[in-house]
Each structure stands twice: as structure tokens, then as C-alpha cells.
Design an enzyme around this catalytic site. Sequence first.
Site, PDB file in Angstrom:
ATOM      1  N   LYS A  61      -5.539   0.637  -6.253  1.00 58.07           N
ATOM      2  CA  LYS A  61      -4.879   1.889  -5.858  1.00 58.07           C
ATOM      3  C   LYS A  61      -3.677   1.607  -4.954  1.00 58.07           C
ATOM      4  O   LYS A  61      -2.612   2.208  -5.111  1.00 58.07           O
ATOM      5  CB  LYS A  61      -5.901   2.768  -5.118  1.00 58.07           C
ATOM      6  CG  LYS A  61      -5.310   3.863  -4.265  1.00 58.07           C
ATOM      7  CD  LYS A  61      -6.371   4.731  -3.638  1.00 58.07           C
ATOM      8  CE  LYS A  61      -6.676   4.488  -2.178  1.00 58.07           C
ATOM      9  NZ  LYS A  61      -5.590   4.659  -1.216  1.00 58.07           N
ATOM     10  N   ASN A  62      -3.867   0.664  -4.008  1.00 56.92           N
ATOM     11  CA  ASN A  62      -2.834   0.457  -2.995  1.00 56.92           C
ATOM     12  C   ASN A  62      -1.672  -0.426  -3.472  1.00 56.92           C
ATOM     13  O   ASN A  62      -0.747  -0.667  -2.716  1.00 56.92           O
ATOM     14  CB  ASN A  62      -3.463  -0.074  -1.705  1.00 56.92           C
ATOM     15  CG  ASN A  62      -4.344   1.002  -1.064  1.00 56.92           C
ATOM     16  OD1 ASN A  62      -4.280   2.178  -1.460  1.00 56.92           O
ATOM     17  ND2 ASN A  62      -5.157   0.618  -0.118  1.00 56.92           N
ATOM     18  N   ARG A  89      -0.326   9.781   1.364  1.00 56.28           N
ATOM     19  CA  ARG A  89       0.637   9.140   2.270  1.00 56.28           C
ATOM     20  C   ARG A  89       1.826   8.577   1.497  1.00 56.28           C
ATOM     21  O   ARG A  89       2.789   8.106   2.098  1.00 56.28           O
ATOM     22  CB  ARG A  89      -0.028   7.966   3.009  1.00 56.28           C
ATOM     23  CG  ARG A  89      -1.238   8.343   3.781  1.00 56.28           C
ATOM     24  CD  ARG A  89      -1.165   8.250   5.252  1.00 56.28           C
ATOM     25  NE  ARG A  89      -0.373   7.233   5.844  1.00 56.28           N
ATOM     26  CZ  ARG A  89       0.250   7.396   7.004  1.00 56.28           C
ATOM     27  NH1 ARG A  89       0.174   8.547   7.622  1.00 56.28           N
ATOM     28  NH2 ARG A  89       0.947   6.415   7.540  1.00 56.28           N
ATOM     29  N   CYS A 144      -6.405   9.624   4.285  1.00 53.88           N
ATOM     30  CA  CYS A 144      -7.695   9.746   4.972  1.00 53.88           C
ATOM     31  C   CYS A 144      -7.519   9.926   6.469  1.00 53.88           C
ATOM     32  O   CYS A 144      -6.633   9.339   7.075  1.00 53.88           O
ATOM     33  CB  CYS A 144      -8.513   8.498   4.689  1.00 53.88           C
ATOM     34  SG  CYS A 144      -9.091   8.471   2.998  1.00 53.88           S
ATOM     35  N   ARG A 148      -2.633   8.091  12.202  1.00 54.57           N
ATOM     36  CA  ARG A 148      -1.797   7.694  11.070  1.00 54.57           C
ATOM     37  C   ARG A 148      -0.360   8.231  11.192  1.00 54.57           C
ATOM     38  O   ARG A 148       0.125   8.981  10.346  1.00 54.57           O
ATOM     39  CB  ARG A 148      -2.437   8.091   9.743  1.00 54.57           C
ATOM     40  CG  ARG A 148      -3.846   7.541   9.618  1.00 54.57           C
ATOM     41  CD  ARG A 148      -4.354   7.521   8.230  1.00 54.57           C
ATOM     42  NE  ARG A 148      -3.777   6.447   7.443  1.00 54.57           N
ATOM     43  CZ  ARG A 148      -4.023   6.272   6.153  1.00 54.57           C
ATOM     44  NH1 ARG A 148      -4.823   7.105   5.524  1.00 54.57           N
ATOM     45  NH2 ARG A 148      -3.485   5.282   5.485  1.00 54.57           N
ATOM     46  N   ASP A 174     -10.574  -1.809   5.110  1.00 57.24           N
ATOM     47  CA  ASP A 174     -11.184  -0.992   4.048  1.00 57.24           C
ATOM     48  C   ASP A 174     -12.523  -1.559   3.581  1.00 57.24           C
ATOM     49  O   ASP A 174     -13.278  -0.881   2.899  1.00 57.24           O
ATOM     50  CB  ASP A 174     -10.229  -0.886   2.853  1.00 57.24           C
ATOM     51  CG  ASP A 174      -8.896  -0.326   3.277  1.00 57.24           C
ATOM     52  OD1 ASP A 174      -8.791   0.877   3.465  1.00 57.24           O
ATOM     53  OD2 ASP A 174      -7.959  -1.125   3.472  1.00 57.24           O
ATOM     54  N   VAL A 224      -7.818  -2.280  13.178  1.00 58.06           N
ATOM     55  CA  VAL A 224      -6.657  -1.764  12.441  1.00 58.06           C
ATOM     56  C   VAL A 224      -6.477  -0.262  12.663  1.00 58.06           C
ATOM     57  O   VAL A 224      -5.374   0.214  12.938  1.00 58.06           O
ATOM     58  CB  VAL A 224      -6.758  -2.107  10.941  1.00 58.06           C
ATOM     59  CG1 VAL A 224      -5.553  -1.556  10.176  1.00 58.06           C
ATOM     60  CG2 VAL A 224      -6.859  -3.619  10.742  1.00 58.06           C
ATOM     61  N   ARG A 273     -10.345  10.067  -5.512  1.00 55.72           N
ATOM     62  CA  ARG A 273      -8.984   9.620  -5.131  1.00 55.72           C
ATOM     63  C   ARG A 273      -8.809   8.127  -5.355  1.00 55.72           C
ATOM     64  O   ARG A 273      -7.699   7.662  -5.603  1.00 55.72           O
ATOM     65  CB  ARG A 273      -8.758   9.896  -3.635  1.00 55.72           C
ATOM     66  CG  ARG A 273      -8.138  11.227  -3.321  1.00 55.72           C
ATOM     67  CD  ARG A 273      -7.648  11.246  -1.892  1.00 55.72           C
ATOM     68  NE  ARG A 273      -6.784  10.097  -1.640  1.00 55.72           N
ATOM     69  CZ  ARG A 273      -6.643   9.516  -0.458  1.00 55.72           C
ATOM     70  NH1 ARG A 273      -7.280   9.961   0.586  1.00 55.72           N
ATOM     71  NH2 ARG A 273      -5.829   8.481  -0.316  1.00 55.72           N
TER      72      ARG A 273
END
Length: 438
Positions: free
Chosen positions: A23-24, A97, A121, A126, A311, A333, A419
Amino acid sequence: MSSTFHVRGGRPLEGEITVRGAKNLVSKAMVAALLGESPSVLHSVPDIRDVQIVSELLSIHGVKVERDAAAGTLRMDPSNVERAHVADIDAHAGSSRIPILFCGPLLHRLGEAIIPDLGGCRIGDRPINYHLDVLRNFGAVVDKREMGIHITAPNGLQGAKIHLEYPSVGATEQVLLTAVRAHGFTELTNAAVEPEVEDLISVLQKMGAIISLQTDRTITIEGVESLGGFEHVAIPDRIEAASWACAALVTRGSVFVRGAQQKPMATFLNTFRKIGGGMDITEAGIRFFHPGTPLKAIAVETDVHPGLMTDWQQPLVVALTQADGISIVHETVYENRLGFTGALNDMGAHIQVYRECLGGSSCRFGRRNFNHSAVISGPKRLHGADITVPDLRGGFSYLIAALGAEGVSSIRGIDLIDRGYEAFREKLTALGAEFWED
Ligand code: EPU
């Protein structure tokens, strides 16, 4: 109204599932397609909500997106990039985002960008200050308006010397997506070097960019006049792979994750092994299994790559509830990524969270009132409970806990998992889980 997802736990997950592109990376490669003069093709694209959202964002900017969800192929034609209607942009406020990463490409293509309120999220504040600072470094003018942020580049975008206060993944990608077509040379120090960032660099290189990555987290980019399209197979999703690995461990099962790759998961694999998890690593994928012997407690802290990914933290915490002894997890993080542990305690876990930096080095959240360290005592038998999904990874972690728990759990807000986890219902069925929705 979203349905409630019921899981009857206690069955080992057994079988095989496949992970496709990360996804990222996929969402960022899709943004990169905006920079090309010709169409791009991305393979191994998972059928997840975030891909849908970015496809819509590209479409409202005139990019023709053709998707074959089953084949996992996405073709993006940016030959007619145009301004989007503010109402169409606004319709995506709060959903992702990714819009912030549209800035550089849109400034190059159209001379302006409008960014709606961002989503993603809720795992901390953020903020987007690094992104806006980066854009200003390139010469962009940022104007915060009621409908969102309006960004222009009256004198074009110029290469710059940029130092990130923290090696943010998104801010590094912002630099890459902006610098590749800025005038002149850009040097970025303290960059994030996650495998997904490196894969984005590969995508941009295929398009004609000139980017070098040094060993000391410095990235240099020579701006070019124009870029073409790319054809690329996305790097596999190492977060999804690790999530299924933890599910195998917690349910005392055995799951072959087809597509999982050893190298980008090396730090996770070390941690999994230290806990006592079993694994068979092959070229085709990795089988993760419970070895039948007690799991061991560990002390870990999350970090930027090549450290332990934040994650991975949430599914690992669930696995550690089953380990013998006291485990310590220091989240460095995100300041607020341990809130999900409350519901695990409702399910019988014993997890205490602390403001102090426990078990490792001190981080930027120490003494700042953020509960960012967890002490987990195990093993604790989990039992079913009524829980609500807090965020994407926390949600999947609840699912893991429910699968390993005795009795039935009822999970609300399960759609959030769509998602980022492709076809997780089908995968659960393939692994023998018992669940139903109403
Ligand atoms: N940060 C700032 N200001 C900024 C940007 C970031 O203070 O302008 C801070 C963040 O608040 C955080 C830290 O810097 O404390 C790191 O954030 P980063 O920018 O690296 O994260 P991101 O780019 O927003 C991506 C992934 C996240 C993943 C992180 C870290 C995407 C779409 N998201 O977020 O993935 O946790 O990198 O690896 O790529 C997820 O997939 O569930 C997820 C949250």
C-alpha cells in the site's frame, strides 16, 4: 451503517495466502505517474480502499485510470492533466494522507495545488509541517485557506539543500516527487530509506529521473526537463505479511505468505525468531508457524528503517501477550500508537503503558506525556470481547487477538481494514477462520 464482524476464536489459522504490492508504495507510484509525459503501468496493485481513493484523486485531475483489479494492473494516462474542481478535492478531505504528495507533481504540471484536510490513521498528531517546509525550500508559496491549503510556485521550483529534522517517509517522498523535475540539484540529508522509498526511487528512475542514495541517508537528485511513463511491479507488502505472521503465531497455526520477501522483512524476521516463532523462508514466500513450544518475551523498540517498523508493532504486541514473561515495547515513531492496548486488556491481556522511554534509548517523546512504552506480561489467555477498530493496523491486531481468543468477539468498524488489507475476509476463509457479519 457499517456491519459488525463476529469472530469465533481458538482455531489455528492453517494454509496459504498471497500478498501483493505494498500500500505504502503503490499509492506513491500512482502519484509519480502524474509527472510523466506518457502513460505508466503498475503491476501487483492490491484491491484496497486506498488505491481506490488515489485513483479518484488522479481522475479528478484529468488522469485516465484503467484498473484491472483481479490482475492487479493499473494503467494511468496523464496526457490531459487539468485543475480539479475544489468541491471534488474537498470530497476527499479526511480520507487519506496521500493528497499532500500531489503538491510537487501538480506544481510542475499546473503551477498550483489545492490540498484538502488530510486523513489517515489517528496514531498521533500527524502534522504536515515537514511537507510544507520542503515545498517552501523548493520555492513554493503556501497559503492556508478555509477550504484547504493553496500552493503556488510563481517562479517555478528550484533544487534545494534540505535537511529533515526526522527521517520522515512522507517528507522524503515529497522531496523526491518535487526534486525530480525542479531546476538544478537537490540534496536531502537525514532522509528516510525504507524499502518503499527505494522502490519509489526505482519508479522515478524508470521515468528518467537522476537520483542517488548515499550510505549516510543522503539522497541527491538532479532535476530533469521532462519524465516519461514507467512500467513497474510494486514491492510486496511487508506490513501485511508480518500481520499474517503474527496471526499464525497467536492462533498457534501455520500460514504460508506467498509473495513475502526476506530482505525487506529482515528485522521483523529476527524479532519473530527471538520470540520463538518458526519460519521457512523460500523464494516464493515465507511460512510462519507456531513451533509448539512456549514463546519468549523480548524488549524491542520501533525505529525508522532498518529498525523495527512501527507498523509491525501493533500485531507484534498481540503476539507478545502469548509470550512467557515480561516484554517491553518502546514506540519511537508515533507518539500515540499504543492506545489500542486498552481493548486487548479487555480481552484478558495484561499491558501497561508508560510515558517514559523504556527498554532502549531515549526518544523525542520521552517526558512529553505520551504513553509510548508498553510492558506486556504473558502468557495470558485472551477471551472474546466487543471491540471497535481504532486505526488500520490496530484494527487488524484486534482481528488477530479475536482469532486467538476463546469465544466470540464482535468487532465494529471493520471496514477500516479494507483500506490496507486486500480481501482479508477471503484470506481468513482460506485459512479456516470462523467469522460472520451482520
Ligand atoms: N511528522 C511530522 N511532520 C510531518 C510529517 C511527519 O512531525 O510533516 C512525524 C510524524 O508525526 C511521525 C514521524 O514524523 O511521528 C514519522 O512520520 P512519517 O512522515 O515517516 O510517516 P508517513 O509518511 O505519514 C508512512 C506510512 C505509515 C508508516 C510511516 C512510518 C504511508 C501512506 N504511510 O507515513 O503507514 O507508519 O510512514 O513508516 O506511507 C500504515 O500503513 O498504517 C501507516 C500508518
